[in-house]
Design a protein around this motif. Structure first.
Motif, PDB file in Angstrom:
ATOM      1  N   THR A 279       1.066  -0.987  -0.018  1.00  0.00           N
ATOM      2  CA  THR A 279      -0.078  -0.074  -0.114  1.00  0.00           C
ATOM      3  C   THR A 279       0.764   1.130   0.056  1.00  0.00           C
ATOM      4  O   THR A 279       0.696   2.124  -0.853  1.00  0.00           O
ATOM      5  CB  THR A 279      -0.930  -0.109   1.378  1.00  0.00           C
ATOM      6  OG1 THR A 279      -1.928  -1.147   1.101  1.00  0.00           O
ATOM      7  CG2 THR A 279      -1.793   1.127   1.203  1.00  0.00           C
ATOM      8  N   LEU A 280       1.897   1.408   1.109  1.00  0.00           N
ATOM      9  CA  LEU A 280       2.638   2.628   0.891  1.00  0.00           C
ATOM     10  C   LEU A 280       4.090   2.323   0.367  1.00  0.00           C
ATOM     11  O   LEU A 280       4.625   3.403   0.170  1.00  0.00           O
ATOM     12  CB  LEU A 280       2.866   2.797   2.458  1.00  0.00           C
ATOM     13  CG  LEU A 280       1.552   3.209   3.388  1.00  0.00           C
ATOM     14  CD1 LEU A 280       1.917   3.592   4.783  1.00  0.00           C
ATOM     15  CD2 LEU A 280       0.976   4.545   2.656  1.00  0.00           C
ATOM     16  N   GLY A 281       4.427   1.399   0.061  1.00  0.00           N
ATOM     17  CA  GLY A 281       5.752   1.086  -0.710  1.00  0.00           C
ATOM     18  C   GLY A 281       6.908   1.031   0.319  1.00  0.00           C
ATOM     19  O   GLY A 281       8.031   1.515   0.012  1.00  0.00           O
ATOM     20  N   THR A 282       6.717   0.764   1.782  1.00  0.00           N
ATOM     21  CA  THR A 282       7.635   0.576   2.421  1.00  0.00           C
ATOM     22  C   THR A 282       8.711  -0.441   2.314  1.00  0.00           C
ATOM     23  O   THR A 282       8.486  -1.350   1.569  1.00  0.00           O
ATOM     24  CB  THR A 282       7.171   0.335   3.994  1.00  0.00           C
ATOM     25  OG1 THR A 282       6.722  -0.900   4.042  1.00  0.00           O
ATOM     26  CG2 THR A 282       6.034   1.739   4.357  1.00  0.00           C
ATOM     27  N   GLY A 283       9.676  -0.390   2.825  1.00  0.00           N
ATOM     28  CA  GLY A 283      10.666  -1.451   2.953  1.00  0.00           C
ATOM     29  C   GLY A 283      10.065  -2.621   3.816  1.00  0.00           C
ATOM     30  O   GLY A 283       9.536  -2.617   4.372  1.00  0.00           O
TER      31      GLY A 283
ATOM     32  N   ALA B 127       6.548   8.208   8.770  1.00  0.00           N
ATOM     33  CA  ALA B 127       6.833   6.860   9.107  1.00  0.00           C
ATOM     34  C   ALA B 127       5.568   6.067   9.434  1.00  0.00           C
ATOM     35  O   ALA B 127       4.381   6.783   9.795  1.00  0.00           O
ATOM     36  CB  ALA B 127       7.385   7.280  10.603  1.00  0.00           C
ATOM     37  N   ALA B 128       5.678   4.912   9.013  1.00  0.00           N
ATOM     38  CA  ALA B 128       4.460   3.905   9.255  1.00  0.00           C
ATOM     39  C   ALA B 128       4.927   2.895  10.336  1.00  0.00           C
ATOM     40  O   ALA B 128       6.008   2.305  10.264  1.00  0.00           O
ATOM     41  CB  ALA B 128       4.208   3.249   7.887  1.00  0.00           C
ATOM     42  N   ILE B 129       3.763   2.806  11.035  1.00  0.00           N
ATOM     43  CA  ILE B 129       3.940   1.631  12.231  1.00  0.00           C
ATOM     44  C   ILE B 129       2.642   0.565  12.046  1.00  0.00           C
ATOM     45  O   ILE B 129       1.324   1.138  11.853  1.00  0.00           O
ATOM     46  CB  ILE B 129       3.908   2.621  13.508  1.00  0.00           C
ATOM     47  CG1 ILE B 129       4.947   3.465  13.550  1.00  0.00           C
ATOM     48  CG2 ILE B 129       3.846   1.524  14.716  1.00  0.00           C
ATOM     49  CD1 ILE B 129       4.708   4.486  14.695  1.00  0.00           C
ATOM     50  N   LEU B 130       2.744  -0.436  12.221  1.00  0.00           N
ATOM     51  CA  LEU B 130       1.799  -1.671  12.378  1.00  0.00           C
ATOM     52  C   LEU B 130       2.101  -2.337  13.544  1.00  0.00           C
ATOM     53  O   LEU B 130       3.129  -2.818  14.059  1.00  0.00           O
ATOM     54  CB  LEU B 130       2.162  -2.476  11.114  1.00  0.00           C
ATOM     55  CG  LEU B 130       1.092  -3.713  11.032  1.00  0.00           C
ATOM     56  CD1 LEU B 130      -0.334  -3.088  11.025  1.00  0.00           C
ATOM     57  CD2 LEU B 130       1.425  -4.551   9.982  1.00  0.00           C
TER      58      LEU B 130
ATOM     59  N   GLY C 160       6.240  -3.216  14.238  1.00  0.00           N
ATOM     60  CA  GLY C 160       7.333  -2.859  13.242  1.00  0.00           C
ATOM     61  C   GLY C 160       7.134  -1.501  12.644  1.00  0.00           C
ATOM     62  O   GLY C 160       5.841  -1.073  12.744  1.00  0.00           O
ATOM     63  N   SER C 161       8.073  -0.823  12.359  1.00  0.00           N
ATOM     64  CA  SER C 161       7.933   0.581  11.672  1.00  0.00           C
ATOM     65  C   SER C 161       8.852   0.568  10.565  1.00  0.00           C
ATOM     66  O   SER C 161       9.896  -0.310  10.316  1.00  0.00           O
ATOM     67  CB  SER C 161       8.084   1.429  12.699  1.00  0.00           C
ATOM     68  OG  SER C 161       9.548   1.213  13.394  1.00  0.00           O
ATOM     69  N   ALA C 162       8.596   1.730   9.762  1.00  0.00           N
ATOM     70  CA  ALA C 162       9.584   1.759   8.569  1.00  0.00           C
ATOM     71  C   ALA C 162       9.255   3.250   8.056  1.00  0.00           C
ATOM     72  O   ALA C 162       8.048   3.669   8.229  1.00  0.00           O
ATOM     73  CB  ALA C 162       9.513   0.681   7.548  1.00  0.00           C
ATOM     74  N   PRO C 163      10.249   3.786   7.277  1.00  0.00           N
ATOM     75  CA  PRO C 163       9.898   4.947   6.432  1.00  0.00           C
ATOM     76  C   PRO C 163       8.921   4.640   5.427  1.00  0.00           C
ATOM     77  O   PRO C 163       9.190   3.868   4.722  1.00  0.00           O
ATOM     78  CB  PRO C 163      11.181   5.782   6.283  1.00  0.00           C
ATOM     79  CG  PRO C 163      12.101   4.510   6.351  1.00  0.00           C
ATOM     80  CD  PRO C 163      11.542   3.576   7.339  1.00  0.00           C
ATOM     81  N   PHE C 164       8.210   5.781   4.981  1.00  0.00           N
ATOM     82  CA  PHE C 164       7.768   5.652   3.390  1.00  0.00           C
ATOM     83  C   PHE C 164       7.681   6.660   2.810  1.00  0.00           C
ATOM     84  O   PHE C 164       7.880   7.887   3.454  1.00  0.00           O
ATOM     85  CB  PHE C 164       6.131   5.134   3.702  1.00  0.00           C
ATOM     86  CG  PHE C 164       5.290   6.121   4.193  1.00  0.00           C
ATOM     87  CD1 PHE C 164       4.621   6.897   3.315  1.00  0.00           C
ATOM     88  CD2 PHE C 164       4.954   6.283   5.552  1.00  0.00           C
ATOM     89  CE1 PHE C 164       3.861   7.973   3.878  1.00  0.00           C
ATOM     90  CE2 PHE C 164       4.429   7.363   6.105  1.00  0.00           C
ATOM     91  CZ  PHE C 164       3.709   8.329   5.230  1.00  0.00           C
TER      92      PHE C 164
END
Length: 413
Positions: free
Chosen positions: A99-103, A133-136, A121-125
């Motif tokens: 959806t966001l293209g995160t790594g 920043a995206a967090i799940l 988990g988290s990653a920049p987008f």
């Protein structure tokens, strides 16, 4: 939606500022004295001043200011496997990477609390000119999975996020918060009351629905009747796995029987019946009545089934159901294994199938896939039919599945 350039800040700043926020959720989802609202399996206190958006599978809260934006999304609980990390990985790929293209996610410390195993988990987008920043957070328990995501590009909403995460209560956490009543206010948990009621019977209430806008049609409501007289008239398609007195408590009622005369009564309805046999009760003054489903505990099945048509194997136009690849077909074997070709898929472009083992108890079939997924569905033969001798059709969920007529050769395998 979030394409305004004044929201953009440095990814690393957003990541560093926001990594610790979801730990509030993992460290302790506390019971709150405030009135809560309920979305699926999550009770929450809505953040003030945030825009609320409800869709069939999600609940989102959004806030935008000149300093930036933040979106929090609660996802409806789904069936999942028993491994919490695998559940997280699958969720991260579909909700974040695609959806966001995160790594890949940078994992944070997880926790296990009252049976819920949480992974974070988290990653920049960066998408459509937006950086953040995206967090799940993925929480798993008893084959159920709840996902909560957030994405932001600022720490301006930190306090509000802390308050919101601290308000969350996952259903079933009885030591921290009791279940919610129909008014969304906390009340005493009554799940333990069902332990003394014994195995319920399952009955179908057939009725005629009328409308000034359409022709009359028959509807079937499924009733659970416990030995102590408690009854529940809205059996879910997932089966009985989570049904107890804390499940839709406003719908429960009492069934009484004196001689051959009985009565169903709850806050919404009162139905008088006359018992005609062990498997049939007539509704006084109505054409249709109640019809009993016979027990299915330990049943083993052999054959291929589909919900598409009862003519599979007789109508050549349905031969495509025997082709390889994704089909709305499931093959059962009496050794307790199955091969699902895609019966739970919404379309053939998003086929979800697999092999595994099944078990049937308390009108519930449990599919345990080899990849770790676990799916629960209501399971019955047609009412009054003996499932051990009648195998032409079964109900999975509330859907009829018809056995293939083997007079025609089976192809595609």
């Amino acid at each position: 939606m979030l394409a305004e350039t004044h929201f953009i800040i440095n990814n690393e700043q957003a990541m560093k500022q926001w990594f610790f926020i979801p730990i509030m959720l993992l460290a302790g989802i506390q019971a709150s004295c405030q009135q809560k609202e309920l979305f699926d399996m999550v009770a929450y206190t809505a953040p003030k001043g945030w825009q609320k958006s409800v869709k069939p599978g999600t609940l989102s809260f959004t806030k935008e200011t000149p300093k930036g934006f933040c979106i929090i999304t609660l996802y409806k609980g789904v069936e999942a496997g028993i491994d919490a990390q695998t559940n997280f990985d699958i969720s991260w790929q579909s909700l974040m990477q695609e959806t966001l293209g995160t790594g890949k996610a940078t994992m944070q410390p997880g926790s296990t609390d009252n049976g819920w195993e949480s992974r974070i988990g988290s990653a920049p987008f960066e998408k459509n000119g937006i950086k953040g920043a995206a967090i799940l957070i993925s929480s798993s328990k008893n084959g159920k999975l709840i996902n909560i995501s957030s994405m932001t590009n600022t720490d301006a909403f930190q306090k509000e996020m802390e308050t919101f995460f601290g308000s969350l209560v996952l259903k079933g956490e009885a030591t921290k918060a009791n279940d919610l009543g129909p008014d969304n206010i906390q009340r005493k948990n009554t799940a333990a009351a069902d332990k003394s009621t014994g195995k319920p019977e399952l009955w179908m209430n057939r009725r005629i629905a009328t409308s000034i806008y359409a022709n009359p049609k028959t509807l079937d409501d499924l009733y659970l009747i416990y030995p102590n007289g408690d009854y529940f008239p809205n059996v879910p398609y997932e089966g009985l796995i989570n049904v107890n007195r804390s499940f839709q408590p406003e719908s429960w009622g009492k069934f009484t029987m004196q001689g051959n005369k009985g009565k169903f009564k709850n806050k919404y309805d009162e139905i008088a019946v006359t018992k005609k046999s062990d498997i049939q009760m007539e509704k006084d003054g109505y054409s249709y009545g109640f019809y009993k489903f016979l027990p299915v505990d330990g049943l083993r099945i052999e054959g291929a089934y589909t919900h598409v048509s009862s003519d599979w194997g007789k109508d050549p136009k349905l031969n495509y159901l025997s082709d390889p690849g994704c089909q709305f077909v499931i093959h059962f074997k009496k050794d307790g294994t199955f091969d699902d070709k895609g019966i739970f898929s919404t379309n053939k472009n998003n086929c979800i199938g697999g092999k595994g083992t099944y078990s049937i108890e308390d009108f519930t079939i449990t599919f345990r896939y080899n990849d770790g997924r676990v799916v629960y569905r209501l399971f019955t033969a047609p009412p009054t039919r003996n499932p051990a001798t009648y195998n032409e059709a079964y109900y999975i969920g509330h859907t009829a599945y018809y056995k293939k007529n083997n007079n025609l050769p089976y192809g595609g395998r």
